[in-house]
Design an enzyme around this catalytic site. Structure first.
Site, PDB file in Angstrom:
ATOM      1  N   ARG A 294      67.394  32.670  38.658  1.00 23.93           N
ATOM      2  CA  ARG A 294      67.103  32.522  37.236  1.00 23.93           C
ATOM      3  C   ARG A 294      66.883  31.049  36.905  1.00 23.93           C
ATOM      4  O   ARG A 294      66.050  30.693  36.094  1.00 23.93           O
ATOM      5  CB  ARG A 294      68.248  33.102  36.373  1.00 23.93           C
ATOM      6  CG  ARG A 294      68.034  32.816  34.898  1.00 23.93           C
ATOM      7  CD  ARG A 294      68.933  33.578  33.930  1.00 23.93           C
ATOM      8  NE  ARG A 294      70.193  34.031  34.449  1.00 23.93           N
ATOM      9  CZ  ARG A 294      71.260  33.252  34.653  1.00 23.93           C
ATOM     10  NH1 ARG A 294      71.233  31.968  34.363  1.00 23.93           N
ATOM     11  NH2 ARG A 294      72.372  33.769  35.141  1.00 23.93           N
TER      12      ARG A 294
ATOM     13  N   TYR B  65      48.608  35.201  16.521  1.00 24.47           N
ATOM     14  CA  TYR B  65      48.750  36.455  17.250  1.00 24.47           C
ATOM     15  C   TYR B  65      49.763  37.361  16.537  1.00 24.47           C
ATOM     16  O   TYR B  65      50.833  36.895  16.125  1.00 24.47           O
ATOM     17  CB  TYR B  65      49.210  36.125  18.675  1.00 24.47           C
ATOM     18  CG  TYR B  65      49.454  37.322  19.547  1.00 24.47           C
ATOM     19  CD1 TYR B  65      48.395  38.078  20.026  1.00 24.47           C
ATOM     20  CD2 TYR B  65      50.753  37.690  19.902  1.00 24.47           C
ATOM     21  CE1 TYR B  65      48.614  39.185  20.830  1.00 24.47           C
ATOM     22  CE2 TYR B  65      50.978  38.791  20.710  1.00 24.47           C
ATOM     23  CZ  TYR B  65      49.909  39.533  21.170  1.00 24.47           C
ATOM     24  OH  TYR B  65      50.129  40.620  21.966  1.00 24.47           O
TER      25      TYR B  65
ATOM     26  N   ASP C 271      49.609  27.039  20.278  1.00 26.22           N
ATOM     27  CA  ASP C 271      49.300  28.143  21.191  1.00 26.22           C
ATOM     28  C   ASP C 271      47.861  27.934  21.679  1.00 26.22           C
ATOM     29  O   ASP C 271      46.917  28.063  20.913  1.00 26.22           O
ATOM     30  CB  ASP C 271      49.449  29.473  20.432  1.00 26.22           C
ATOM     31  CG  ASP C 271      49.176  30.701  21.308  1.00 26.22           C
ATOM     32  OD1 ASP C 271      48.453  30.574  22.316  1.00 26.22           O
ATOM     33  OD2 ASP C 271      49.674  31.788  20.956  1.00 26.22           O
TER      34      ASP C 271
ATOM     35  N   LYS D 106      46.577  36.106  29.784  1.00 29.46           N
ATOM     36  CA  LYS D 106      45.176  36.095  29.373  1.00 29.46           C
ATOM     37  C   LYS D 106      44.337  35.256  30.344  1.00 29.46           C
ATOM     38  O   LYS D 106      44.274  35.577  31.504  1.00 29.46           O
ATOM     39  CB  LYS D 106      45.074  35.624  27.928  1.00 29.46           C
ATOM     40  CG  LYS D 106      46.142  36.235  26.990  1.00 29.46           C
ATOM     41  CD  LYS D 106      46.001  37.729  26.829  1.00 29.46           C
ATOM     42  CE  LYS D 106      47.190  38.370  26.111  1.00 29.46           C
ATOM     43  NZ  LYS D 106      47.598  37.766  24.853  1.00 29.46           N
TER      44      LYS D 106
END
Ligand SMILES: *Cc1c(COP(=O)(O)O)cnc(C)c1O
Length: 388
Positions: free
Chosen positions: A56, A108, A180, A205
């Site tokens: 992690r 978004y 973003d 994306k």
């Protein structure tokens, strides 16, 4: 011998896309970064290890991805997450109850939902404004404002924000400035150069570009911000698995090639759409008729493959999206395959209808993600669907 190009700014973008952040693999000399599919690492004695204790916290595959994209954005620290929204979630964890954020109204849909319905409940105050005008941001500022969050071009209205102008405003007041950059990618736009403190990506994306994983990234050049993000990444644990990091790394190697083709098709298809009688509006920053075309030319070096169009009639829009043969009806964007979507009922269904109407996101709006297929085939496909 060693192949470490962590922040190799002297190299061009495409060279860095292939090589930046990679390290020589000690066991066999594998040229490609291995998938370190492990949760833990051997310790030779108590407290004696090679810098890796638990996956992690550290994973070598993930680290290469983080360094690679940091280099492409011109930043010094990268943090990978299990999705774009997990990356945004980590940003929002920088704040506390009572803090106020100013966010683009056209971000978004999932970003809007996360801020409003989860962090809103936890006491963060968010004002959503039209970020085409910096004065709208100025009017929304309060004594408790801590962050300005913007997305440009926006999804799906293709509105632009003047990145440098907002950068100046954020710097003058000491606000954290987060952008973003999922739509433009660092190949066409680098917000850190315009004053952004953090760049956010949905790796899902264009960066990965093959529609076969979900991931997110944060990039910063500020050591103080990086220290807090590293803490949150480990403490909250929304990290991606090594296989997804490896897929993203492989995808990014061809980012410049893909973006050039997305852009070439995007420009031609947008221009073609403006000449079709059944199309009432085309939204594409590369069109000289786009109201903010001048800003696009100033801060972007290409316009990409995202186009929105309005057919003026919801029933026609429905028939259109169900009639394409190459453009696949699906959520998401940025892959090698062309996608078509209906934002009002798909990606932006979670945005309140009144807000959708106010921003021009009508029930007859359609969004295209132009892939890397032959442009002629894509135009022929849209042509036959428009005539249905
Ligand atoms: C998809 C997307 C996100 C969210 O990313 P996920 O990987 O789906 O969580 C955020 N911003 C933009 C612009 C996006 O397109």
């Amino acid at each position: 011998m060693t192949r470490i190009l962590p922040q190799a700014h002297q190299f061009g973008f495409a060279t860095r896309a292939v090589h930046a952040g990679q390290v020589a693999e000690p066991l066999s000399g594998a040229v490609m970064t291995p998938i370190y599919q492990t949760s833990t690492y051997v310790q030779e004695g108590l407290g004696k290890h090679r810098g890796y204790e638990y996956a992690r916290t550290q994973n070598p595959t993930r680290e290469v991805l983080e360094r690679n994209v940091a280099s492409l954005e011109g930043g010094t620290h990268g943090f990978a997450f299990g999705s774009g929204l997990a990356a945004l979630d980590a940003v929002l964890k920088l704040f506390k109850t009572g803090d106020h954020l100013v966010c683009g109204e056209n971000v978004y849909g999932g970003s809007h939902r996360l801020m409003e319905r989860i962090y809103g409940n936890l006491g963060l105050q968010v004002t959503f404004v039209d970020m085409r005008e910096v004065s709208n941001i100025e009017r929304a500022l309060t004594p408790t404002t801590r962050m300005i969050y913007c997305e440009t071009p926006t999804n799906p209205m293709m509105n632009l924000t003047d990145l440098a102008a907002v950068g100046d405003l954020a710097q003058a007041h000491g606000y954290l400035y987060v952008v973003d950059n999922t739509f433009a990618t660092p190949y066409f736009q680098r917000p850190l150069e315009h004053g952004a403190d953090i760049v956010l990506h949905s790796t899902t994306k264009y960066l990965n570009g093959h529609s076969d994983m979900v991931g997110g990234l944060l990039i910063t050049s500020r050591d103080d911000v990086a220290e807090r993000l590293a803490f949150i990444q480990n403490a909250a644990g929304a990290v991606p698995g090594p296989m997804d990091c490896w897929l993203a790394l492989r995808g990014i190697k061809t980012l410049p090639l893909r973006m050039r083709q997305h852009d070439a098709s995007g420009r031609r298809i947008a221009e073609w759409l403006t000449r079709q009688p059944g199309v009432s509006k085309v939204y594409y920053p590369g069109l000289p008729s786009h109201p903010q075309h001048e800003i696009a030319c100033r801060q972007m070096t290409g316009f990409g493959g995202m186009i929105s169009l309005d057919l003026g009639d919801a029933a026609r829009a429905r028939r259109f999206v169900e009639s394409t043969r190459i453009f696949v009806l699906a959520e998401s964007l940025g892959g090698v395959e062309s996608l078509i979507g209906h934002p009002a009922s798909m990606t932006h269904a979670s945005v309140p209808p009144a807000m959708r109407q106010a921003m021009g996101l009508t029930d007859s709006l359609i969004r295209l993600s132009c892939g890397v297929e032959d442009t002629e085939d894509l135009i022929a496909d849209l042509d036959q669907a428009l005539k249905t």
